[in-house]
Design an enzyme around this catalytic site. Structure first.
Site, PDB file in Angstrom:
ATOM      1  N   SER A 192       0.795  -1.335   0.112  1.00 32.69           N
ATOM      2  CA  SER A 192       0.044   0.038  -0.064  1.00 32.69           C
ATOM      3  C   SER A 192       0.806   1.400   0.055  1.00 32.69           C
ATOM      4  O   SER A 192       1.897   1.316   0.408  1.00 32.69           O
ATOM      5  CB  SER A 192      -1.031   0.089   1.232  1.00 32.69           C
ATOM      6  OG  SER A 192      -1.919  -1.362   1.320  1.00 32.69           O
TER       7      SER A 192
HETATM    8  N1  SAM Z   1      -0.430  -5.220   4.049  1.00 32.03           N
HETATM    9  C1  SAM Z   1       0.236  -5.699   2.626  1.00 32.03           C
HETATM   10  C2  SAM Z   1       1.826  -5.265   2.745  1.00 32.03           C
HETATM   11  O1  SAM Z   1       2.190  -4.602   3.528  1.00 32.03           O
HETATM   12  O2  SAM Z   1       2.470  -5.567   1.874  1.00 32.03           O
HETATM   13  C3  SAM Z   1      -0.471  -5.388   1.414  1.00 32.03           C
HETATM   14  C4  SAM Z   1      -1.776  -6.286   1.389  1.00 32.03           C
HETATM   15  S1  SAM Z   1      -2.439  -6.348  -0.311  1.00 32.03           S
HETATM   16  C5  SAM Z   1      -3.015  -4.830  -0.449  1.00 32.03           C
HETATM   17  C6  SAM Z   1      -3.598  -7.367   0.181  1.00 32.03           C
HETATM   18  C7  SAM Z   1      -3.567  -8.645   0.457  1.00 32.03           C
HETATM   19  O3  SAM Z   1      -4.638  -9.260   0.850  1.00 32.03           O
HETATM   20  C8  SAM Z   1      -3.023  -9.652  -1.045  1.00 32.03           C
HETATM   21  O4  SAM Z   1      -1.884 -10.190  -0.753  1.00 32.03           O
HETATM   22  C9  SAM Z   1      -4.333 -10.528  -0.849  1.00 32.03           C
HETATM   23  O5  SAM Z   1      -3.717 -11.799  -1.295  1.00 32.03           O
HETATM   24  C10 SAM Z   1      -4.582 -10.884   0.608  1.00 32.03           C
HETATM   25  N2  SAM Z   1      -6.085 -11.213   0.881  1.00 32.03           N
HETATM   26  C11 SAM Z   1      -6.997 -10.958   0.136  1.00 32.03           C
HETATM   27  N3  SAM Z   1      -7.990 -11.848   0.927  1.00 32.03           N
HETATM   28  C12 SAM Z   1      -7.591 -12.265   2.062  1.00 32.03           C
HETATM   29  C13 SAM Z   1      -8.231 -13.196   2.934  1.00 32.03           C
HETATM   30  N4  SAM Z   1      -9.406 -13.425   3.049  1.00 32.03           N
HETATM   31  N5  SAM Z   1      -7.237 -13.759   3.885  1.00 32.03           N
HETATM   32  C14 SAM Z   1      -5.866 -13.238   3.937  1.00 32.03           C
HETATM   33  N6  SAM Z   1      -5.313 -12.466   2.829  1.00 32.03           N
HETATM   34  C15 SAM Z   1      -6.086 -12.124   1.943  1.00 32.03           C
END
Ligand code: SAM
Length: 218
Positions: free
Chosen positions: A65
């Site tokens: 992000s």
């Molecule tokens: N916070 C992260 C970082 O610091 O790099 C970035 C997160 S990215 C915007 C969103 C992440 O949420 C993705 O890697 C995606 O695969 C994961 N995601 C989506 N749905 C999810 C779920 N139900 N449980 C766990 N992870 C999930």
């Protein structure tokens, strides 16, 4: 290993000009963001862009992000040393690293195994401790995983997942983007007894939360 002074300078500029200047004032959050080497959490080819004012792709359709949004969301959950914090959507591990450096005991869950592995590798390379990475659907955790003092969901939910509210401790704080797949509102929830106090903090755009209490995969 000593880092290139250029990264240190750009990281301090990022904190001063993109995060503190926009109103994030929690000293612990700003200090952690000055210390976590963000360039170790982006793909090699994007290292020069690591401190820019934007999200960056990390593979598998996911992003790390925008720094300001990381700072804002971290400040909204009011993290304290020793807090148990759950992050749903570990991605690169960067958000978890910020919380780890604040002194929180972090569990970060990621649904894509390759990204969970990447997060673990990045955290190790950055020398961050106190973070446990799990693979799975963060909206399908059982009550026995909790309670957590704070929960940060870094993927966009259609609604606030009841399963996550159930994992919040008394006095707990939760932040997450809520809305449709294209645009969401940053939503913060404080739990006091059976009462949930909800506040909103502007429009954001996150990748979808895919899972039992999120969106279906397309
Ligand atoms: N916070 C992260 C970082 O610091 O790099 C970035 C997160 S990215 C915007 C969103 C992440 O949420 C993705 O890697 C995606 O695969 C994961 N995601 C989506 N749905 C999810 C779920 N139900 N449980 C766990 N992870 C999930």
């Amino acid at each position: 290993m000593k880092e290139d002074i250029g990264y240190t300078v750009r990281r301090n500029q990022m904190v001063d000009q993109q995060i503190a200047a926009r109103g994030v004032s929690d000293p612990a959050v700003l200090d952690a963001m000055r210390r976590v080497p963000r360039h170790l959490f982006v793909p090699e080819s994007l290292k020069d862009d690591a401190y820019d004012d934007c999200p960056l792709p990390i593979g598998y359709g996911a992003t790390i992000s925008q720094p300001y949004i990381v700072g804002l969301m971290t400040a909204l959950i009011e993290p304290k040393p020793g807090d148990r914090v759950l992050e749903v959507g570990a991605g690169s591990g960067y958000q978890a690293a910020i919380l780890g450096l604040i002194g929180c005991r972090v569990t970060a869950i990621e649904r894509i195994p390759e990204l969970a592995h990447l997060a673990q590798t990045n955290l190790k390379q950055a020398g961050v401790e106190g973070v446990t990475i799990m693979v799975g659907d963060g909206t399908a955790l059982s009550g026995s995983e909790g309670p957590f003092n704070a929960i940060i969901t870094t993927a966009a939910a259609p609604d606030v997942p009841p399963s996550l509210v159930a994992l919040l401790a008394e006095g707990g704080r939760m932040v997450l983007p809520v809305g449709d797949r294209d645009m969401q509102v940053l939503t913060c929830i404080h739990k006091t007894g059976t009462k949930l106090t909800v506040s909103h903090h502007g429009a954001v755009r996150f990748v979808p939360l895919i899972g039992a209490q999120g969106w279906s995969p397309v």
